[in-house]
Design a protein around this motif. Structure first.
Motif, PDB file in Angstrom:
ATOM      1  N   UNK A 166       0.848  -1.186   0.000  1.00  0.00           N
ATOM      2  CA  UNK A 166       0.000   0.000   0.000  1.00  0.00           C
ATOM      3  C   UNK A 166       0.880   1.232   0.000  1.00  0.00           C
ATOM      4  N   UNK A 167       0.653   2.115  -0.977  1.00  0.00           N
ATOM      5  CA  UNK A 167       1.497   3.297  -1.076  1.00  0.00           C
ATOM      6  C   UNK A 167       0.747   4.493  -1.602  1.00  0.00           C
ATOM      7  N   UNK A 168       1.506   5.493  -2.005  1.00  0.00           N
ATOM      8  CA  UNK A 168       0.917   6.749  -2.450  1.00  0.00           C
ATOM      9  C   UNK A 168       0.038   6.567  -3.676  1.00  0.00           C
ATOM     10  N   UNK A 169       0.286   5.525  -4.457  1.00  0.00           N
ATOM     11  CA  UNK A 169      -0.471   5.311  -5.689  1.00  0.00           C
ATOM     12  C   UNK A 169      -1.441   4.144  -5.574  1.00  0.00           C
ATOM     13  N   UNK A 170      -1.838   3.823  -4.368  1.00  0.00           N
ATOM     14  CA  UNK A 170      -2.803   2.764  -4.186  1.00  0.00           C
ATOM     15  C   UNK A 170      -2.172   1.456  -3.751  1.00  0.00           C
ATOM     16  N   UNK A 171      -2.880   0.359  -4.008  1.00  0.00           N
ATOM     17  CA  UNK A 171      -2.439  -0.966  -3.583  1.00  0.00           C
ATOM     18  C   UNK A 171      -1.988  -1.755  -4.804  1.00  0.00           C
ATOM     19  N   UNK A 172      -0.844  -2.429  -4.671  1.00  0.00           N
ATOM     20  CA  UNK A 172      -0.344  -3.284  -5.746  1.00  0.00           C
ATOM     21  C   UNK A 172       0.237  -4.552  -5.146  1.00  0.00           C
ATOM     22  N   UNK A 173       0.449  -5.543  -5.978  1.00  0.00           N
ATOM     23  CA  UNK A 173       1.056  -6.796  -5.557  1.00  0.00           C
ATOM     24  C   UNK A 173       2.416  -6.944  -6.207  1.00  0.00           C
ATOM     25  N   UNK A 174       3.423  -7.167  -5.391  1.00  0.00           N
ATOM     26  CA  UNK A 174       4.761  -7.485  -5.887  1.00  0.00           C
ATOM     27  C   UNK A 174       5.068  -8.921  -5.518  1.00  0.00           C
ATOM     28  N   UNK A 175       5.600  -9.682  -6.470  1.00  0.00           N
ATOM     29  CA  UNK A 175       5.985 -11.061  -6.210  1.00  0.00           C
ATOM     30  C   UNK A 175       7.494 -11.159  -6.274  1.00  0.00           C
ATOM     31  N   UNK A 176       8.090 -11.704  -5.231  1.00  0.00           N
ATOM     32  CA  UNK A 176       9.550 -11.742  -5.121  1.00  0.00           C
ATOM     33  C   UNK A 176      10.032 -13.155  -4.867  1.00  0.00           C
ATOM     34  N   UNK A 177      11.187 -13.475  -5.436  1.00  0.00           N
ATOM     35  CA  UNK A 177      11.802 -14.778  -5.144  1.00  0.00           C
ATOM     36  C   UNK A 177      12.448 -14.767  -3.764  1.00  0.00           C
ATOM     37  N   UNK A 178      12.820 -13.585  -3.276  1.00  0.00           N
ATOM     38  CA  UNK A 178      13.390 -13.448  -1.927  1.00  0.00           C
ATOM     39  C   UNK A 178      12.868 -12.170  -1.298  1.00  0.00           C
ATOM     40  N   UNK A 179      12.370 -12.277  -0.073  1.00  0.00           N
ATOM     41  CA  UNK A 179      11.938 -11.110   0.700  1.00  0.00           C
ATOM     42  C   UNK A 179      12.936 -10.906   1.830  1.00  0.00           C
ATOM     43  N   UNK A 180      13.420  -9.682   1.969  1.00  0.00           N
ATOM     44  CA  UNK A 180      14.354  -9.329   3.033  1.00  0.00           C
ATOM     45  C   UNK A 180      13.641  -8.425   4.028  1.00  0.00           C
ATOM     46  N   UNK A 181      13.529  -8.872   5.274  1.00  0.00           N
ATOM     47  CA  UNK A 181      12.959  -8.042   6.328  1.00  0.00           C
ATOM     48  C   UNK A 181      14.038  -7.159   6.935  1.00  0.00           C
ATOM     49  N   UNK A 182      14.037  -5.892   6.544  1.00  0.00           N
ATOM     50  CA  UNK A 182      14.947  -4.894   7.112  1.00  0.00           C
ATOM     51  C   UNK A 182      14.114  -3.806   7.767  1.00  0.00           C
ATOM     52  N   UNK A 183      12.970  -4.227   8.324  1.00  0.00           N
ATOM     53  CA  UNK A 183      11.951  -3.292   8.777  1.00  0.00           C
ATOM     54  C   UNK A 183      11.918  -3.114  10.289  1.00  0.00           C
ATOM     55  N   UNK A 184      13.065  -3.246  10.938  1.00  0.00           N
ATOM     56  CA  UNK A 184      13.204  -2.806  12.310  1.00  0.00           C
ATOM     57  C   UNK A 184      12.744  -3.780  13.375  1.00  0.00           C
ATOM     58  N   UNK A 185      12.817  -3.312  14.616  1.00  0.00           N
ATOM     59  CA  UNK A 185      12.550  -4.158  15.782  1.00  0.00           C
ATOM     60  C   UNK A 185      11.146  -4.744  15.768  1.00  0.00           C
ATOM     61  N   UNK A 186      10.173  -3.972  15.324  1.00  0.00           N
ATOM     62  CA  UNK A 186       8.787  -4.453  15.268  1.00  0.00           C
ATOM     63  C   UNK A 186       8.477  -4.979  13.871  1.00  0.00           C
ATOM     64  N   UNK A 187       9.348  -5.764  13.313  1.00  0.00           N
ATOM     65  CA  UNK A 187       9.298  -6.198  11.916  1.00  0.00           C
ATOM     66  C   UNK A 187       7.982  -6.873  11.526  1.00  0.00           C
ATOM     67  N   UNK A 188       7.325  -6.317  10.507  1.00  0.00           N
ATOM     68  CA  UNK A 188       6.130  -6.955   9.960  1.00  0.00           C
ATOM     69  C   UNK A 188       6.499  -8.249   9.251  1.00  0.00           C
ATOM     70  N   UNK A 189       7.585  -8.220   8.486  1.00  0.00           N
ATOM     71  CA  UNK A 189       8.006  -9.407   7.747  1.00  0.00           C
ATOM     72  C   UNK A 189       8.272 -10.565   8.699  1.00  0.00           C
ATOM     73  N   UNK A 190       8.961 -10.295   9.784  1.00  0.00           N
ATOM     74  CA  UNK A 190       9.269 -11.343  10.762  1.00  0.00           C
ATOM     75  C   UNK A 190       7.991 -11.982  11.296  1.00  0.00           C
ATOM     76  N   UNK A 191       7.038 -11.168  11.687  1.00  0.00           N
ATOM     77  CA  UNK A 191       5.791 -11.697  12.208  1.00  0.00           C
ATOM     78  C   UNK A 191       4.990 -12.448  11.161  1.00  0.00           C
ATOM     79  N   UNK A 192       4.936 -11.904   9.931  1.00  0.00           N
ATOM     80  CA  UNK A 192       4.171 -12.541   8.859  1.00  0.00           C
ATOM     81  C   UNK A 192       4.769 -13.883   8.470  1.00  0.00           C
ATOM     82  N   UNK A 193       6.072 -14.047   8.682  1.00  0.00           N
ATOM     83  CA  UNK A 193       6.733 -15.318   8.386  1.00  0.00           C
ATOM     84  C   UNK A 193       6.632 -16.305   9.541  1.00  0.00           C
ATOM     85  N   UNK A 194       5.996 -15.895  10.625  1.00  0.00           N
ATOM     86  CA  UNK A 194       5.826 -16.779  11.762  1.00  0.00           C
ATOM     87  C   UNK A 194       7.076 -16.967  12.602  1.00  0.00           C
ATOM     88  N   UNK A 195       8.009 -16.031  12.513  1.00  0.00           N
ATOM     89  CA  UNK A 195       9.240 -16.113  13.297  1.00  0.00           C
ATOM     90  C   UNK A 195       9.022 -15.437  14.647  1.00  0.00           C
TER      91      UNK A 195
END
Length: 406
Positions: A149-178
């Motif tokens: 979700x961004x300034x131009x609405x909602x889009x889907x990105x598909x990635x072969x690798x996702x890197x969670x560099x989103x800080x102590x309260x990481x969304x990626x970490x939680x979404x991955x069940x870590x």
């Protein structure tokens, strides 16, 4: 609109931006998702936040093309003095004895952010979304679908690798069940700037006491960054002191090595907690920086450790790209986690163990601490090992840490 990329980096802070720069031009498509809109901050202030960068970090930022943009605003660290209040002995490290011109450098975080932003703007293949956030993450066998979700609405990105560099309260970490393990140190870090009577002249001072560690970092114009840890139940009162009372308190904690302190800047308070991810990897996902580990700020290890995370990953992803491999392959991620173990475990043990040992008021520990400091200061192999770790060279250094791209 759906877009396929090879690597998606969630988090455009200092660590995530460094990784994006490292991967630019490697033959892979890379997307960087930044929560805040890119904005250069050109307004320096007396009391801005400062970073103590290890030499390996300076080398890496040089290899990334960032350091030439910021070097003029950095202050070299040529000496380090470590002691314990009320006890004999000190550890003294100096650059000359290690055959280098500096052990590291102190740089305003604002300046590093500006330098990274300038270098990001030179990236030729990077896809950037800012401001934007990751709202959902759905893994599959060969890709991860992310709703952005961004300034131009909602889009889907598909990635072969996702890197969670989103800080102590990481969304990626939680979404991955870590999961995480959290330790509250019961302390608050008060960060500000002072002007000492005697110029530090490139010397970083770290002093321990029953109340916790305190540091003075050398800055330009004879200023010094003050990093002061206090008990949580005292933090509000100390932060609210008038300037005269705060300087008097800080003086009791810092001592008189730099002479009388004056001109305290605006004080910022941060609770000190250690937050460790249970694992660094999940299917087609990996954590770096504070998303992987948020540690006690003693010795300014946090950003330096996170940068080593990012650039270790970059080396492995670049090698895979050159071989036509998959950046999210399980063996690549397992190899990354194994490669980070020695440095991560050693840094965590150092930061946690040092604060527990050096700040413990138990009387039997006093002669042991004194003996330890004396041995480290006088026994050359121990001193050199301490200097090497302090410069960020733990385990096998990356090419970036040695000042070159892989």
């Amino acid at each position: 609109m759906d877009t396929d990329v090879d690597v998606l980096i969630a988090g455009g802070g200092l660590v995530g931006s460094s990784l994006a720069i490292a991967l630019d031009g490697c033959g892979l498509s890379v997307a960087l998702i930044e929560a805040a809109a890119p904005r250069a901050d050109a307004q320096p202030s007396y009391d801005e936040r400062n970073l103590a960068l290890a030499r390996a970090s300076v080398n890496a930022l040089t290899a990334l093309g960032v350091w030439p943009r910021v070097a003029a605003r950095a202050t070299p660290i040529r000496r380090v003095h470590v002691s314990r209040a009320g006890e004999f002995g000190a550890l003294r490290l100096d650059a000359a004895s290690q055959c280098v011109d500096a052990l590291g450098a102190v740089l305003p975080a604002r300046e590093l952010g500006n330098g990274l932003l300038q270098q990001l703007e030179q990236c030729t293949t990077l896809v950037r979304r800012a401001p934007a956030t990751v709202e959902a993450l759905t893994p599959s066998a060969d890709r991860v679908a992310l709703r952005i979700a961004g300034a131009h609405g909602v889009e889907t990105l598909r990635a072969r690798l996702v890197v969670g560099a989103d800080g102590t309260a990481s969304f990626v970490r939680g979404a991955c069940g870590i999961g995480t393990r959290t330790l509250d140190y019961g302390q608050t870090l008060i960060v500000t700037t002072v002007t000492p009577e005697r110029a530090l002249d490139g010397c970083a001072i770290e002093r321990f006491s029953d109340s916790g560690p305190v540091a003075l970092l050398p800055l330009t114009e004879r200023r010094a960054g003050l990093v002061l840890s206090v008990a949580n139940d005292e933090a509000q009162a100390i932060a609210a002191m008038d300037d005269a009372a705060f300087v008097a308190y800080a003086q009791t904690r810092v001592g008189w090595r730099a002479g009388r302190l004056a001109r305290p800047g605006r004080r910022q308070a941060h609770a000190i907690r250690r937050v460790l991810a249970d694992t660094l990897v999940a299917p087609r996902a990996v954590l770096v920086g504070n998303a992987a580990q948020t540690i006690h700020p003693i010795g300014a290890q946090g950003f330096n450790l996170g940068l080593r995370d990012a650039l270790t990953l970059a080396e492995r992803v670049i090698a895979a790209a050159r071989a036509g491999g998959d950046p999210g392959a399980p063996e690549l991620l397992a190899g990354y986690a194994a490669a980070r173990q020695e440095d991560r475990d050693g840094t965590l043990a150092f930061s946690d163990g040092l604060v527990r040992l050096a700040c413990n008021p138990a009387s039997p520990l006093r002669p042991l601490r004194t003996l330890g400091l004396v041995l480290m200061d006088t026994f050359t192999p121990l001193k050199s090992a301490a200097a090497r770790r302090g410069m960020g060279f733990r385990g096998t250094p990356t090419a970036y840490a040695l000042g070159r791209r892989p």
